[in-house]
Motif scaffolding. Structure first.
Motif, mmCIF file in Angstrom:
data_model
loop_
_atom_site.group_PDB
_atom_site.id
_atom_site.type_symbol
_atom_site.label_atom_id
_atom_site.label_comp_id
_atom_site.label_asym_id
_atom_site.label_seq_id
_atom_site.Cartn_x
_atom_site.Cartn_y
_atom_site.Cartn_z
ATOM 1 N N TYR A 241 8.494 11.767 3.134
ATOM 2 C CA TYR A 241 7.125 11.698 2.625
ATOM 3 C C TYR A 241 7.167 12.025 1.144
ATOM 4 C CZ TYR A 241 6.138 11.754 7.574
ATOM 5 O OH TYR A 241 6.113 11.446 8.906
ATOM 6 N N ASN A 242 6.861 11.023 0.319
ATOM 7 C CA ASN A 242 6.949 11.175 -1.130
ATOM 8 C C ASN A 242 5.559 11.082 -1.747
ATOM 9 O OD1 ASN A 242 9.913 11.295 -1.495
ATOM 10 N ND2 ASN A 242 9.794 9.321 -0.457
ATOM 11 N N LEU A 243 5.208 12.121 -2.496
ATOM 12 C CA LEU A 243 3.911 12.172 -3.150
ATOM 13 C C LEU A 243 3.751 10.982 -4.087
ATOM 14 C CD1 LEU A 243 1.315 13.852 -3.629
ATOM 15 C CD2 LEU A 243 2.529 14.961 -5.501
ATOM 16 N N VAL A 244 2.624 10.296 -3.978
ATOM 17 C CA VAL A 244 2.336 9.156 -4.847
ATOM 18 C C VAL A 244 1.781 9.707 -6.154
ATOM 19 C CG1 VAL A 244 0.912 7.098 -5.166
ATOM 20 C CG2 VAL A 244 1.933 7.584 -2.934
ATOM 21 N N GLU A 245 2.536 9.503 -7.223
ATOM 22 C CA GLU A 245 2.108 9.977 -8.536
ATOM 23 C C GLU A 245 1.704 8.823 -9.449
ATOM 24 O OE1 GLU A 245 4.247 13.587 -9.953
ATOM 25 O OE2 GLU A 245 5.709 12.957 -8.427
ATOM 26 N N ASP A 246 2.046 7.602 -9.066
ATOM 27 C CA ASP A 246 1.706 6.427 -9.844
ATOM 28 C C ASP A 246 0.221 6.105 -9.651
ATOM 29 O OD1 ASP A 246 2.604 3.842 -11.286
ATOM 30 O OD2 ASP A 246 1.529 3.103 -9.512
ATOM 31 N N THR A 247 -0.520 6.053 -10.739
ATOM 32 C CA THR A 247 -1.972 5.851 -10.682
ATOM 33 C C THR A 247 -2.341 4.542 -10.002
ATOM 34 O OG1 THR A 247 -2.233 7.152 -12.692
ATOM 35 C CG2 THR A 247 -4.082 5.752 -12.066
ATOM 36 N N LYS A 248 -1.638 3.462 -10.322
ATOM 37 C CA LYS A 248 -1.956 2.151 -9.736
ATOM 38 C C LYS A 248 -1.738 2.176 -8.228
ATOM 39 C CE LYS A 248 -0.924 -2.731 -9.883
ATOM 40 N NZ LYS A 248 0.058 -3.735 -10.169
ATOM 41 N N GLU A 249 -0.632 2.729 -7.792
ATOM 42 C CA GLU A 249 -0.335 2.811 -6.358
ATOM 43 C C GLU A 249 -1.370 3.684 -5.642
ATOM 44 O OE1 GLU A 249 3.592 3.628 -3.539
ATOM 45 O OE2 GLU A 249 3.580 4.369 -5.599
ATOM 46 N N PHE A 250 -1.725 4.816 -6.259
ATOM 47 C CA PHE A 250 -2.741 5.712 -5.702
ATOM 48 C C PHE A 250 -4.065 4.980 -5.531
ATOM 49 C CE2 PHE A 250 -6.190 8.751 -6.018
ATOM 50 C CZ PHE A 250 -5.803 9.765 -5.152
ATOM 51 N N GLU A 251 -4.473 4.243 -6.555
ATOM 52 C CA GLU A 251 -5.751 3.517 -6.513
ATOM 53 C C GLU A 251 -5.744 2.438 -5.434
ATOM 54 O OE1 GLU A 251 -8.670 4.207 -7.973
ATOM 55 O OE2 GLU A 251 -7.730 5.985 -8.831
ATOM 56 N N GLU A 252 -4.610 1.789 -5.211
ATOM 57 C CA GLU A 252 -4.505 0.777 -4.154
ATOM 58 C C GLU A 252 -4.719 1.413 -2.781
ATOM 59 O OE1 GLU A 252 -0.719 -1.184 -4.579
ATOM 60 O OE2 GLU A 252 -1.223 -1.964 -6.552
ATOM 61 N N VAL A 253 -4.111 2.574 -2.569
ATOM 62 C CA VAL A 253 -4.276 3.278 -1.294
ATOM 63 C C VAL A 253 -5.726 3.731 -1.139
ATOM 64 C CG1 VAL A 253 -3.584 5.296 0.062
ATOM 65 C CG2 VAL A 253 -1.860 4.016 -1.234
ATOM 66 N N LYS A 254 -6.295 4.274 -2.199
ATOM 67 C CA LYS A 254 -7.687 4.739 -2.162
ATOM 68 C C LYS A 254 -8.630 3.594 -1.818
ATOM 69 C CE LYS A 254 -11.207 6.708 -5.176
ATOM 70 N NZ LYS A 254 -11.525 7.125 -6.550
ATOM 71 N N LYS A 255 -8.420 2.442 -2.430
ATOM 72 C CA LYS A 255 -9.265 1.267 -2.177
ATOM 73 C C LYS A 255 -9.166 0.841 -0.707
ATOM 74 C CE LYS A 255 -9.944 -3.487 -3.724
ATOM 75 N NZ LYS A 255 -9.478 -4.534 -4.656
ATOM 76 N N GLU A 256 -7.953 0.814 -0.178
ATOM 77 C CA GLU A 256 -7.756 0.427 1.230
ATOM 78 C C GLU A 256 -8.409 1.441 2.173
ATOM 79 O OE1 GLU A 256 -6.674 -2.246 4.083
ATOM 80 O OE2 GLU A 256 -6.488 -2.519 1.918
ATOM 81 N N TYR A 257 -8.305 2.724 1.825
ATOM 82 C CA TYR A 257 -8.934 3.767 2.630
ATOM 83 C C TYR A 257 -10.453 3.596 2.631
ATOM 84 C CZ TYR A 257 -10.601 8.360 4.069
ATOM 85 O OH TYR A 257 -11.283 9.387 4.691
ATOM 86 N N GLU A 258 -11.030 3.355 1.483
ATOM 87 C CA GLU A 258 -12.471 3.173 1.379
ATOM 88 C C GLU A 258 -12.929 1.963 2.198
ATOM 89 O OE1 GLU A 258 -13.013 3.172 -2.863
ATOM 90 O OE2 GLU A 258 -13.156 5.375 -2.933
ATOM 91 N N LYS A 259 -12.114 0.902 2.220
ATOM 92 C CA LYS A 259 -12.438 -0.277 3.026
ATOM 93 C C LYS A 259 -12.437 0.083 4.514
ATOM 94 C CE LYS A 259 -9.802 -3.779 2.199
ATOM 95 N NZ LYS A 259 -8.936 -4.869 1.749
ATOM 96 N N SER A 260 -11.532 0.960 4.915
ATOM 97 C CA SER A 260 -11.429 1.327 6.334
ATOM 98 C C SER A 260 -12.623 2.162 6.798
ATOM 99 C CB SER A 260 -10.124 2.091 6.599
ATOM 100 O OG SER A 260 -10.197 3.414 6.110
ATOM 101 N N LEU A 261 -13.349 2.768 5.863
ATOM 102 C CA LEU A 261 -14.504 3.589 6.221
ATOM 103 C C LEU A 261 -15.758 2.761 6.473
ATOM 104 C CD1 LEU A 261 -14.110 6.532 3.684
ATOM 105 C CD2 LEU A 261 -13.463 6.502 6.107
ATOM 106 N N LYS A 262 -15.741 1.516 6.063
ATOM 107 C CA LYS A 262 -16.936 0.656 6.201
ATOM 108 C C LYS A 262 -17.047 0.094 7.590
ATOM 109 C CE LYS A 262 -17.040 -0.503 1.370
ATOM 110 N NZ LYS A 262 -16.987 -1.514 0.355
#
Length: 84
Positions: A63-84
């Motif tokens: 388990y590797n902490l995501v420190e790359d902003t672009k990669e983090f934002e991609e995960v965040k966007k996908e997570y937000e989509k899953s909440l809808k």
């Protein structure tokens, strides 16, 4: 009611820190799985979340902490989509 999934990591001081798994996300374009964790520590900010990439190295999961902003934002966007 779904049972909480708890993961325990050691911090830089060697102390155990508990996290709750908030979500598991798979990004098709990266062909990678991610987990979003929230700290269960008393002094943790409830709005803080940590994104870890699940990498398989020689048959073992890391388990590797995501420190790359672009990669983090991609995960965040996908997570937000899953909440809808």
């Amino acid at each position: 009611m779904e049972e909480k999934q708890i993961m325990v990591f050691k911090n830089e001081d060697g102390n155990k820190v508990e996290f709750e798994v908030v979500a598991k996300i798979f990004l098709e374009e990266r062909e990678k799985e991610y987990i979003i964790l929230a700290s269960l520590e008393d002094d943790a900010n409830e709005d803080d979340a940590f994104v870890f990439r699940v990498d398989e190295i020689e048959g073992n999961l890391e388990y590797n902490l995501v420190e790359d902003t672009k990669e983090f934002e991609e995960v965040k966007k996908e997570y937000e989509k899953s909440l809808k």
